[in-house]
Write an enzyme that holds these catalytic residues in place. Structure first.
Site, PDB file in Angstrom:
ATOM      1  N   GLU A  46       0.857  -1.185   0.000  1.00  0.00           N
ATOM      2  CA  GLU A  46       0.000   0.000   0.000  1.00  0.00           C
ATOM      3  C   GLU A  46       0.894   1.235   0.000  1.00  0.00           C
ATOM      4  O   GLU A  46       2.112   1.136   0.198  1.00  0.00           O
ATOM      5  CB  GLU A  46      -0.913   0.018   1.229  1.00  0.00           C
ATOM      6  CG  GLU A  46      -0.164   0.198   2.532  1.00  0.00           C
ATOM      7  CD  GLU A  46      -1.078   0.340   3.740  1.00  0.00           C
ATOM      8  OE1 GLU A  46      -2.094   1.045   3.630  1.00  0.00           O
ATOM      9  OE2 GLU A  46      -0.767  -0.258   4.779  1.00  0.00           O
ATOM     10  N   ASN A 366     -10.993  -3.926   4.191  1.00  0.00           N
ATOM     11  CA  ASN A 366      -9.752  -4.094   4.950  1.00  0.00           C
ATOM     12  C   ASN A 366     -10.059  -3.926   6.436  1.00  0.00           C
ATOM     13  O   ASN A 366     -10.694  -2.937   6.830  1.00  0.00           O
ATOM     14  CB  ASN A 366      -8.707  -3.051   4.550  1.00  0.00           C
ATOM     15  CG  ASN A 366      -7.427  -3.189   5.356  1.00  0.00           C
ATOM     16  OD1 ASN A 366      -6.768  -4.226   5.310  1.00  0.00           O
ATOM     17  ND2 ASN A 366      -7.084  -2.175   6.127  1.00  0.00           N
ATOM     18  N   GLU A 367      -9.651  -4.878   7.226  1.00  0.00           N
ATOM     19  CA  GLU A 367      -9.758  -4.798   8.695  1.00  0.00           C
ATOM     20  C   GLU A 367     -11.124  -4.262   9.145  1.00  0.00           C
ATOM     21  O   GLU A 367     -11.210  -3.304   9.925  1.00  0.00           O
ATOM     22  CB  GLU A 367      -8.616  -3.943   9.256  1.00  0.00           C
ATOM     23  CG  GLU A 367      -7.257  -4.590   9.034  1.00  0.00           C
ATOM     24  CD  GLU A 367      -6.122  -3.964   9.830  1.00  0.00           C
ATOM     25  OE1 GLU A 367      -6.226  -2.792  10.217  1.00  0.00           O
ATOM     26  OE2 GLU A 367      -5.124  -4.671  10.067  1.00  0.00           O
TER      27      GLU A 367
HETATM   28  O1  AHR Z   1       0.539  -2.362   7.541  1.00  0.00           O
HETATM   29  C1  AHR Z   1       0.138  -1.148   8.066  1.00  0.00           C
HETATM   30  C2  AHR Z   1      -1.355  -1.101   8.409  1.00  0.00           C
HETATM   31  O2  AHR Z   1      -1.644  -2.042   9.400  1.00  0.00           O
HETATM   32  C3  AHR Z   1      -2.301  -1.461   7.301  1.00  0.00           C
HETATM   33  O3  AHR Z   1      -2.567  -0.394   6.463  1.00  0.00           O
HETATM   34  C4  AHR Z   1      -3.531  -1.869   8.024  1.00  0.00           C
HETATM   35  O4  AHR Z   1      -4.312  -2.781   7.299  1.00  0.00           O
HETATM   36  C5  AHR Z   1      -3.008  -2.429   9.325  1.00  0.00           C
HETATM   37  O5  AHR Z   1      -3.681  -1.944  10.402  1.00  0.00           O
END
Ligand code: AHR
Length: 648
Positions: A46, A366-367
């Site tokens: 990312e 995501n999460e």
């Molecule tokens: O890897 C860093 C961050 O950690 C990511 O963006 C997130 O998905 C996680 O909390």
């Protein structure tokens, strides 16, 4: 004397003489215990720590579109001096177009031959100057009446006194016009203490937009990648690329999400967006470039689609409100996999890739365990149903794994795969490596460990106090990482994919938001952390069969796999202790050849690599002789070993 010599040789090769005292590791090579997942090792990525802008994406101009800061042209300065004068300012009154809705106005009030004035960019912590290198500069420019140029484009020292490469363009008019020019250096010494300047040698006013400078890219791909960095990733032989995040997918607010449709096409059509890690993304590395990146590595894309939840808590209600987002995801899948005759596949073909990409896994969000509204269950159901209806072969990944309470998981349907994230201390991983996945239901969803990484210190990646620490992990952390990998390998019938996070960090002051990270770099150089080496060793010695290995009375962690074609066995041993650990390897069901190889990563637990000392901790290869079932191998203290054993 001869005996002493032989003893010394044997110890050097890691072989000790059989002594009953060494703890035994039994390896059953008769029948595989399972299949190693073909996508087991991959990359999570990312935009964080200037991973793309100022990292893998090879663009050298920071704030090329002048959109990074609405108040002033960040990273730009006026070029003037003895006998020349200029002022620069943002000018939203002279936008390039509706997307790049501002420009840089350059007012040169005094300049003459040899006394040029204009504007300069300081790059991403410098502009890397390399000898005998051809750079490509491009920009849009227009001028006030009476000014036609020429403009000199130059890569020069920070003080402007040394020119490393330059070229001129002329023919400015009062309308925006694109310019494109090559700049070549000669045999200069490499430096990043340089800037990129656009200057004129006469008074007048001109405007600049979308100022870009590219060095040679990987395979000369236009708008492409930094070759040294991409090579580090290719060398890991990753089988998948998870993108675009991570928090970067979600954005702080819904409006800040990764809007893939705005990341396509010419750079003048890409507005960029505010990313969650405190800086704007240029979106030069957009959806199409992610796909090419995966292709360069021979890896499969694992596409994460925005699922209606953003980091600061805003969410889209499941039902009609969510429909446009679901449609956006279906369009995105069509962009990746559709034929060139489809609406979105046609855009991909137009960009230069008529052939569809292979896509097996799509992650929804995501999460989403952070979404306290409880909406994820129904949001997932809606995405899952739409994706399955149109693309029945696609495996859909939920972002809430079994490490979270059942109440937060998807319950209304069974996801194909769940994504689990583990950021743990070394001790935490050493514990988890002793059987965490043995307890998982083999009839349930498969597991994707989409983010993981060991910490030498308690977990505080964002803590400003941790900024004095190295940006990449030390040898002790690599031990935790390797231990965790033995657990995932042993269970790779269930754990089908995993990726360390974060992957990349620009180590320049102020560039990072997180620590530790796998690979560090500045404008000129790149290095792998001990954990990078550990992952590379494991990923490149894998095979396709899991063999049962049982260790008794030892802290050494083990994983054994085999390549069914070559019958080569890979024995991974991790010694977290501070003393050498002899282990006796009892192998049944295969006839071992007497010689093999050992790749050893070991050293002071506090030691790490850096830009200045990139190879302080690096694997060493040696030949191992005297191999037979029951031979004893001594794993060095704080050591990670990959033994390759040949069988008949
Ligand atoms: O890897 C860093 C961050 O950690 C990511 O963006 C997130 O998905 C996680 O909390």
């Amino acid at each position: 004397m001869k005996r002493v010599f032989l003893l010394a040789v044997a110890l050097t090769l890691g072989v000790t003489f059989p002594r009953a005292a060494a703890p035994v590791i039994t390896i059953d090579a008769s029948t595989p215990a399972g299949k190693v997942s073909p996508l087991l090792y991959g990359l999570m990525t990312e935009e964080i720590n200037h991973a793309y802008d100022g990292g893998l994406y090879a663009e050298l101009i920071q704030n090329r579109a002048f959109l990074d800061n609405a108040a002033s042209p960040a990273h730009w300065s006026a070029v003037h001096g003895d006998g020349s004068a200029a002022a620069i300012a943002l000018d939203p009154g002279q936008p390039l177009n509706a997307t790049i809705a501002t420009s840089l106005r350059v007012d040169v009030t005094q300049a003459s031959s040899g006394r040029a004035a204009g504007a300069a960019n300081d790059g991403y912590w410098g502009i890397p100057v390399k000898p005998n290198t051809r750079y490509r500069a491009s920009f849009f420019a227009k001028a006030a009446s009476g000014m036609a140029g020429p403009i000199t484009a130059a890569i020069e020292s920070e003080d402007g006194k040394t020119t490393y490469a330059s070229a001129r363009v002329s023919g400015l008019t009062q309308a925006w016009k694109p310019f494109d020019v090559a700049l070549s250096t000669s045999g200069v010494a490499p430096t990043a203490k340089a800037r990129f300047a656009l200057t004129v040698d006469r008074p007048g006013t001109f405007w600049l937009s979308l100022v870009s400078l590219f060095p040679p890219t990987y395979k000369n791909q236009p708008n492409g990648f930094r070759p040294d960095l991409l090579q580090m990733l290719i060398d890991m032989k990753p089988k998948f690329l998870r993108f675009p995040g991570g928090n970067y997918l979600e954005g702080d607010q819904i409006a800040d999400r990764f809007e893939w449709k705005k990341t396509l096409g010419p750079l003048s059509d890409r507005p960029g967006h505010m990313a969650p890690w405190s800086y704007r993304s240029s979106d030069g590395l957009g959806l199409y470039e992610f796909l090419l990146w995966a292709e360069h590595m021979n890896a499969e894309p694992i596409l994460a689609v925005y699922a209606g939840y953003s980091l600061k808590g805003a969410y889209v209600k499941p039902g009609p409100d969510l429909e446009p987002y679901v449609q956006d995801a279906l369009d995105e899948i069509e962009y990746v996999t559709g034929p060139a005759s489809s609406r979105w596949g046609a855009l991909r073909a137009k960009a230069g890739h008529p052939a569809p990409f292979t896509l097996t896994y799509v992650e929804v969000g995501n999460e989403d365990f952070f979404d306290r509204s409880g909406s994820y269950d129904q949001r997932f159901v809606q995405f899952n149903a739409a994706i399955k209806a149109r693309y029945p072969h696609i495996q859909v990944i939920s972002t809430v794994g079994f490490e979270h309470p059942e109440s937060q998981r998807v319950r209304s349907v069974t996801p194909d795969v769940v994504d689990e994230h583990y950021y743990k201390t070394v001790e935490g991983f050493l514990k988890a490596a002793r059987g965490q996945y043995d307890k998982y239901d083999r009839k349930g969803p498969k597991v994707f460990v989409g983010e993981w990484g060991a910490y030498e210190t308690p977990f505080e990646p964002w803590n400003p106090r941790s900024r004095g620490e190295a940006p990449t992990p030390n040898m002790r952390a690599a031990i935790g990482d390797a231990a965790w990998m033995t657990e995932m390998e042993r269970n790779s019938d269930l754990v089908i994919m995993h990726g360390y996070a974060p992957l990349l960090v620009n180590v320049s002051p102020g560039a990072r938001q997180w620590r530790p990270n796998l690979i560090g770099y500045d404008a000129l150089r790149v290095y792998g952390s001990p954990s990078y080496h550990a992952i590379k060793l494991f990923a490149t010695h894998l095979g396709d069969e899991i063999l049962t290995a049982r260790a008794a009375d030892t802290d050494v962690l083990v994983s054994v796999t085999r390549d069914s074609r070559s019958r080569r066995m890979f024995v991974k041993l991790v010694n977290p202790g501070s003393a050498a650990a002899p282990v006796q390897l009892d192998v049944s069901g295969a006839a071992l050849r007497p010689t093999g190889t050992a790749l050893v990563l070991a050293g002071d637990p506090q030691e790490t690599n850096s830009i200045e000392a990139p190879e302080r901790v690096a694997p060493k290869q040696s030949r191992v002789t005297g191999i037979t079932s029951g031979f004893t191998y001594t794993v060095p203290p704080n050591g990670i070993v990959v033994l390759t054993l040949e069988t008949r």
